[in-house]
Design a protein around this motif. Structure first.
Motif, PDB file in Angstrom:
ATOM      1  N   ARG A  89       0.863  -1.180   0.000  1.00 48.11           N
ATOM      2  CA  ARG A  89       0.000   0.000   0.000  1.00 48.11           C
ATOM      3  C   ARG A  89       0.903   1.235   0.000  1.00 48.11           C
ATOM      4  NH1 ARG A  89      -3.567  -0.700   5.118  1.00 48.11           N
ATOM      5  NH2 ARG A  89      -1.491  -0.653   6.048  1.00 48.11           N
ATOM      6  N   GLU A  90       0.867   1.957  -1.091  1.00 45.16           N
ATOM      7  CA  GLU A  90       1.786   3.082  -1.250  1.00 45.16           C
ATOM      8  C   GLU A  90       1.354   4.266  -0.394  1.00 45.16           C
ATOM      9  OE1 GLU A  90       1.770   3.174  -5.727  1.00 45.16           O
ATOM     10  OE2 GLU A  90       3.921   2.882  -5.358  1.00 45.16           O
ATOM     11  N   GLY A  91       2.345   4.863   0.284  1.00 46.07           N
ATOM     12  CA  GLY A  91       2.074   6.056   1.077  1.00 46.07           C
ATOM     13  C   GLY A  91       1.598   5.781   2.480  1.00 46.07           C
ATOM     14  N   MET A  92       1.456   4.510   2.860  1.00 43.38           N
ATOM     15  CA  MET A  92       1.015   4.176   4.208  1.00 43.38           C
ATOM     16  C   MET A  92       2.217   4.078   5.137  1.00 43.38           C
ATOM     17  SD  MET A  92      -2.263   4.001   4.004  1.00 43.38           S
ATOM     18  CE  MET A  92      -2.753   3.193   5.522  1.00 43.38           C
ATOM     19  N   VAL A  93       2.054   4.511   6.370  1.00 39.52           N
ATOM     20  CA  VAL A  93       3.117   4.430   7.371  1.00 39.52           C
ATOM     21  C   VAL A  93       3.016   3.068   8.028  1.00 39.52           C
ATOM     22  CG1 VAL A  93       4.095   5.437   9.457  1.00 39.52           C
ATOM     23  CG2 VAL A  93       3.017   6.915   7.743  1.00 39.52           C
ATOM     24  N   LEU A  94       3.990   2.181   7.760  1.00 39.84           N
ATOM     25  CA  LEU A  94       3.907   0.815   8.228  1.00 39.84           C
ATOM     26  C   LEU A  94       3.977   0.709   9.742  1.00 39.84           C
ATOM     27  CD1 LEU A  94       6.063  -1.082   5.583  1.00 39.84           C
ATOM     28  CD2 LEU A  94       3.587  -0.904   5.741  1.00 39.84           C
ATOM     29  N   ARG A  95       4.630   1.683  10.407  1.00 39.71           N
ATOM     30  CA  ARG A  95       4.747   1.601  11.862  1.00 39.71           C
ATOM     31  C   ARG A  95       3.386   1.615  12.543  1.00 39.71           C
ATOM     32  NH1 ARG A  95       8.614   5.478  10.912  1.00 39.71           N
ATOM     33  NH2 ARG A  95       7.208   7.091  11.710  1.00 39.71           N
ATOM     34  N   SER A  96       2.424   2.266  11.899  1.00 36.07           N
ATOM     35  CA  SER A  96       1.093   2.355  12.494  1.00 36.07           C
ATOM     36  C   SER A  96       0.181   1.210  12.034  1.00 36.07           C
ATOM     37  CB  SER A  96       0.433   3.694  12.114  1.00 36.07           C
ATOM     38  OG  SER A  96       0.251   3.768  10.710  1.00 36.07           O
ATOM     39  N   SER A  97       0.708   0.321  11.196  1.00 36.00           N
ATOM     40  CA  SER A  97      -0.090  -0.785  10.670  1.00 36.00           C
ATOM     41  C   SER A  97       0.266  -2.076  11.381  1.00 36.00           C
ATOM     42  CB  SER A  97       0.168  -0.946   9.167  1.00 36.00           C
ATOM     43  OG  SER A  97      -0.143   0.234   8.467  1.00 36.00           O
ATOM     44  N   PRO A  98      -0.611  -3.085  11.331  1.00 31.78           N
ATOM     45  CA  PRO A  98      -0.232  -4.404  11.839  1.00 31.78           C
ATOM     46  C   PRO A  98       0.922  -4.965  11.009  1.00 31.78           C
ATOM     47  CG  PRO A  98      -2.607  -4.249  11.455  1.00 31.78           C
ATOM     48  CD  PRO A  98      -1.972  -3.047  10.821  1.00 31.78           C
ATOM     49  N   TYR A  99       1.547  -5.998  11.525  1.00 36.77           N
ATOM     50  CA  TYR A  99       2.580  -6.668  10.747  1.00 36.77           C
ATOM     51  C   TYR A  99       1.966  -7.224   9.466  1.00 36.77           C
ATOM     52  CZ  TYR A  99       5.514  -6.516  14.948  1.00 36.77           C
ATOM     53  OH  TYR A  99       6.252  -6.099  16.023  1.00 36.77           O
ATOM     54  N   PRO A 100       2.766  -7.361   8.391  1.00 37.19           N
ATOM     55  CA  PRO A 100       2.207  -7.867   7.122  1.00 37.19           C
ATOM     56  C   PRO A 100       1.743  -9.314   7.238  1.00 37.19           C
ATOM     57  CG  PRO A 100       4.597  -7.721   7.016  1.00 37.19           C
ATOM     58  CD  PRO A 100       4.195  -7.038   8.278  1.00 37.19           C
ATOM     59  N   VAL A 101       0.930  -9.724   6.257  1.00 38.47           N
ATOM     60  CA  VAL A 101       0.364 -11.075   6.217  1.00 38.47           C
ATOM     61  C   VAL A 101       0.931 -11.824   5.012  1.00 38.47           C
ATOM     62  CG1 VAL A 101      -1.741 -12.449   6.011  1.00 38.47           C
ATOM     63  CG2 VAL A 101      -1.772 -10.332   7.339  1.00 38.47           C
ATOM     64  N   LEU A 102       1.417 -13.032   5.254  1.00 34.96           N
ATOM     65  CA  LEU A 102       1.810 -13.933   4.177  1.00 34.96           C
ATOM     66  C   LEU A 102       0.658 -14.893   3.931  1.00 34.96           C
ATOM     67  CD1 LEU A 102       3.702 -15.408   2.190  1.00 34.96           C
ATOM     68  CD2 LEU A 102       4.612 -16.677   4.167  1.00 34.96           C
ATOM     69  N   VAL A 103       0.043 -14.811   2.756  1.00 34.98           N
ATOM     70  CA  VAL A 103      -1.045 -15.716   2.379  1.00 34.98           C
ATOM     71  C   VAL A 103      -0.431 -16.915   1.656  1.00 34.98           C
ATOM     72  CG1 VAL A 103      -3.140 -16.015   1.017  1.00 34.98           C
ATOM     73  CG2 VAL A 103      -2.719 -13.852   2.204  1.00 34.98           C
ATOM     74  N   CYS A 104      -0.506 -18.065   2.293  1.00 29.54           N
ATOM     75  CA  CYS A 104      -0.044 -19.304   1.668  1.00 29.54           C
ATOM     76  C   CYS A 104      -1.218 -19.888   0.884  1.00 29.54           C
ATOM     77  CB  CYS A 104       0.445 -20.290   2.717  1.00 29.54           C
ATOM     78  SG  CYS A 104       1.926 -19.753   3.584  1.00 29.54           S
ATOM     79  N   ARG A 397      -8.926  -8.691  14.317  1.00 24.59           N
ATOM     80  CA  ARG A 397      -8.853  -8.488  15.759  1.00 24.59           C
ATOM     81  C   ARG A 397      -7.790  -9.398  16.386  1.00 24.59           C
ATOM     82  NH1 ARG A 397     -10.735 -11.001  20.051  1.00 24.59           N
ATOM     83  NH2 ARG A 397     -11.608 -12.594  18.703  1.00 24.59           N
ATOM     84  N   PHE A 398      -7.749 -10.646  15.942  1.00 22.03           N
ATOM     85  CA  PHE A 398      -6.762 -11.606  16.441  1.00 22.03           C
ATOM     86  C   PHE A 398      -5.346 -11.140  16.123  1.00 22.03           C
ATOM     87  CE2 PHE A 398      -4.215 -15.474  15.579  1.00 22.03           C
ATOM     88  CZ  PHE A 398      -4.214 -16.032  16.845  1.00 22.03           C
ATOM     89  N   TRP A 399      -5.139 -10.680  14.895  1.00 24.02           N
ATOM     90  CA  TRP A 399      -3.803 -10.222  14.505  1.00 24.02           C
ATOM     91  C   TRP A 399      -3.387  -8.965  15.265  1.00 24.02           C
ATOM     92  CZ3 TRP A 399      -5.434 -11.065   8.778  1.00 24.02           C
ATOM     93  CH2 TRP A 399      -5.271 -12.422   8.456  1.00 24.02           C
ATOM     94  N   ARG A 400      -4.326  -8.055  15.500  1.00 25.44           N
ATOM     95  CA  ARG A 400      -3.990  -6.863  16.283  1.00 25.44           C
ATOM     96  C   ARG A 400      -3.573  -7.249  17.695  1.00 25.44           C
ATOM     97  NH1 ARG A 400      -8.547  -4.624  13.595  1.00 25.44           N
ATOM     98  NH2 ARG A 400      -9.874  -5.096  15.403  1.00 25.44           N
ATOM     99  N   SER A 401      -4.295  -8.222  18.267  1.00 24.96           N
ATOM    100  CA  SER A 401      -3.958  -8.687  19.606  1.00 24.96           C
ATOM    101  C   SER A 401      -2.575  -9.329  19.617  1.00 24.96           C
ATOM    102  CB  SER A 401      -5.010  -9.681  20.090  1.00 24.96           C
ATOM    103  OG  SER A 401      -4.696 -10.169  21.365  1.00 24.96           O
ATOM    104  N   ALA A 402      -2.290 -10.161  18.600  1.00 20.96           N
ATOM    105  CA  ALA A 402      -0.982 -10.818  18.526  1.00 20.96           C
ATOM    106  C   ALA A 402       0.131  -9.801  18.329  1.00 20.96           C
ATOM    107  CB  ALA A 402      -0.980 -11.832  17.388  1.00 20.96           C
ATOM    108  N   SER A 403      -0.126  -8.788  17.489  1.00 23.00           N
ATOM    109  CA  SER A 403       0.881  -7.751  17.240  1.00 23.00           C
ATOM    110  C   SER A 403       1.156  -6.953  18.504  1.00 23.00           C
ATOM    111  CB  SER A 403       0.412  -6.809  16.123  1.00 23.00           C
ATOM    112  OG  SER A 403       0.204  -7.517  14.917  1.00 23.00           O
ATOM    113  N   SER A 404       0.105  -6.583  19.222  1.00 29.64           N
ATOM    114  CA  SER A 404       0.273  -5.809  20.453  1.00 29.64           C
ATOM    115  C   SER A 404       1.008  -6.627  21.505  1.00 29.64           C
ATOM    116  CB  SER A 404      -1.088  -5.371  20.992  1.00 29.64           C
ATOM    117  OG  SER A 404      -1.751  -4.529  20.067  1.00 29.64           O
ATOM    118  N   ALA A 405       0.666  -7.919  21.595  1.00 30.72           N
ATOM    119  CA  ALA A 405       1.321  -8.773  22.574  1.00 30.72           C
ATOM    120  C   ALA A 405       2.803  -8.923  22.264  1.00 30.72           C
ATOM    121  CB  ALA A 405       0.647 -10.142  22.604  1.00 30.72           C
TER     122      ALA A 405
END
Length: 435
Positions: A89-104, A397-405
């Protein structure tokens, strides 16, 4: 072989389509862009032949809040059998985003583009990587063999490259077991494991409530599959001479086993065409093309999957070895785990995916979540209203919780909701196991 004969029939069908389109235009009959022939001829064509090439993802932008954000797609790593696509996503500040997702994405007869809606939805949250598996007919024999172990090692390589500690992994259908195996191999080496592992609708333990797919795998020998379902790629393709499980068999199986899905997609498309809604008709046509985008799988990979996951259940038994390394589910002690099943899934039986909570026994109870989605079939897990409205919000929601933890250095503890709950050892559902 049958492959040669079918290629001749497809060539004839394309020729007839070109002539009917010419005739249609000559007599003033309406022909929509992208269609071949007079109205209705494209419908018949989709039933008798597969697409020559899979459509691209073509995700150029996503809406985040009230903002339209451009998306840049690149290939950041590749092997002869897989390209790792990155959607940024161009122009987005990654620090404020959840960690990226790898879709297998699964390698089960479809191109990864069938999960385009999944990727587009996830881009509302964060950047996305996707494993885009190659059509075996397009891989030269000189590239060597490709089996299930090679699939796992490919994901393992991508996890190491991306840095597991800063990554959520989402695996769908057939990809669930290899993704779990790859994550366990990385963790067993003492390297950072994925922040979280989400498994949706896949055969972690195919003994549990076997579906028609699993029963068919057990009812026939590996030799029968090799003699009956394996063909040779004909001349004209880069992979000429390679032994494969052909896409035309997958296409025929889809038409026979899930005619309701094909007819629903067709009905939606034609309803939009009759209403002259060009935008919606184009979207519906794209959904049809994505569903029809099947591919050839190598003989080794196809037979390995039958043997390892559906007949010998090596992951569930804890005896799966890759290049001399045993898959040890207990190595994943710092990775949050979420499993997702649909209650109407007729491809992966109830409990087969949730079995990961037993296989990956070292994941702390506070870091577990499982979802069973009501009125949800296999494809609803990653497309349509169930995916968008019931599953994606829970995963976000699960990913945000995991990222925060992870940032706090603590365990994941997703707050309970009506659709989800932490899975404790005494809450395991009663399962019918076929041994």
């Amino acid at each position: 072989m049958l492959y040669d004969w079918l290629e001749a029939q497809r060539a004839l069908a394309r020729s007839v389509g070109a002539w009917t389109e010419y005739a249609g235009r000559l007599f003033g009959l309406p022909v929509a862009p992208g269609d071949s022939g007079v109205p209705g001829s494209d419908w018949f064509g989709r039933f008798i032949q597969t697409a020559a090439q899979a459509p691209g993802f073509d995700i150029h932008s996503v809406t985040i809040g009230e903002r339209q954000v451009s998306v840049k797609e690149t290939i950041v790593a590749a092997t002869p059998f897989c390209a790792l696509r990155h959607f940024a996503r161009e122009g987005m500040v990654l620090r404020s985003s959840p960690y990226p997702v790898l879709v297998c994405a699964p390698l089960a007869g479809h191109h990864a583009v069938m999960m385009r809606e999944t990727v587009e939805t996830l881009l509302e949250d964060t950047d996305v990587y996707v494993t885009d598996w190659a059509n075996a007919r397009d891989v030269p024999i000189t590239a060597g063999r490709f089996g299930l172990d090679d699939y796992v090692q490919t994901i393992e390589r991508f996890l190491r490259m991306l840095g597991g500690a800063g990554l959520h992994v989402l695996a769908v259908c057939q990809a669930t077991a290899p993704a779990a195996a790859a994550a366990a191999l990385v963790a067993a080496c003492g390297e950072p494991a994925p922040l979280s592992l989400t498994l949706m609708g896949g055969p972690i333990d195919a003994r549990i409530n076997p579906t028609a797919v699993g029963r068919f795998a057990l009812a026939h020998s590996i030799g029968w599959f090799r003699a009956t379902l394996i063909d040779i790629v004909p001349p004209g393709y880069a992979g000429a001479g390679r032994r494969v499980y052909p896409g035309y068999i997958q296409h025929a199986a889809l038409m026979a086993v899930h005619p309701d899905r094909q007819l629903a997609l067709e009905s939606r498309y034609w309803a939009h065409r009759w209403r002259a809604d060009k935008t919606k008709a184009a979207e519906s046509r794209r959904a049809l093309d994505e569903y029809a985008a099947v591919l050839d799988m190598t003989e080794d990979y196809f037979l390995d999957t039958l043997r390892v996951l559906f007949r010998e259940h090596r992951l569930a038994h804890g005896i799966w070895q890759i290049a001399g390394r045993r898959i040890d589910g207990s190595a994943l002690a710092s990775t949050a785990l979420c499993t997702v099943e649909g209650d109407r899934d007729d491809i992966t039986g109830a409990g087969q995916t949730h079995a990961a909570h037993t296989v990956l026994a070292s994941v702390p109870q506070r870091s577990r979540m499982r979802l069973t989605i009501a009125d949800c079939d296999h494809y609803d897990l990653f497309t349509g209203a169930r995916w968008r409205e019931a599953i994606h919000p829970e995963l976000a929601r699960f990913w945000r919780s995991a990222s925060s933890a992870r940032r706090r250095g603590s365990r994941v503890r997703p707050p309970p909701t009506a659709r989800s709950r932490a899975l404790d050892s005494d809450q395991a559902a009663t399962m019918s196991v076929r041994r």
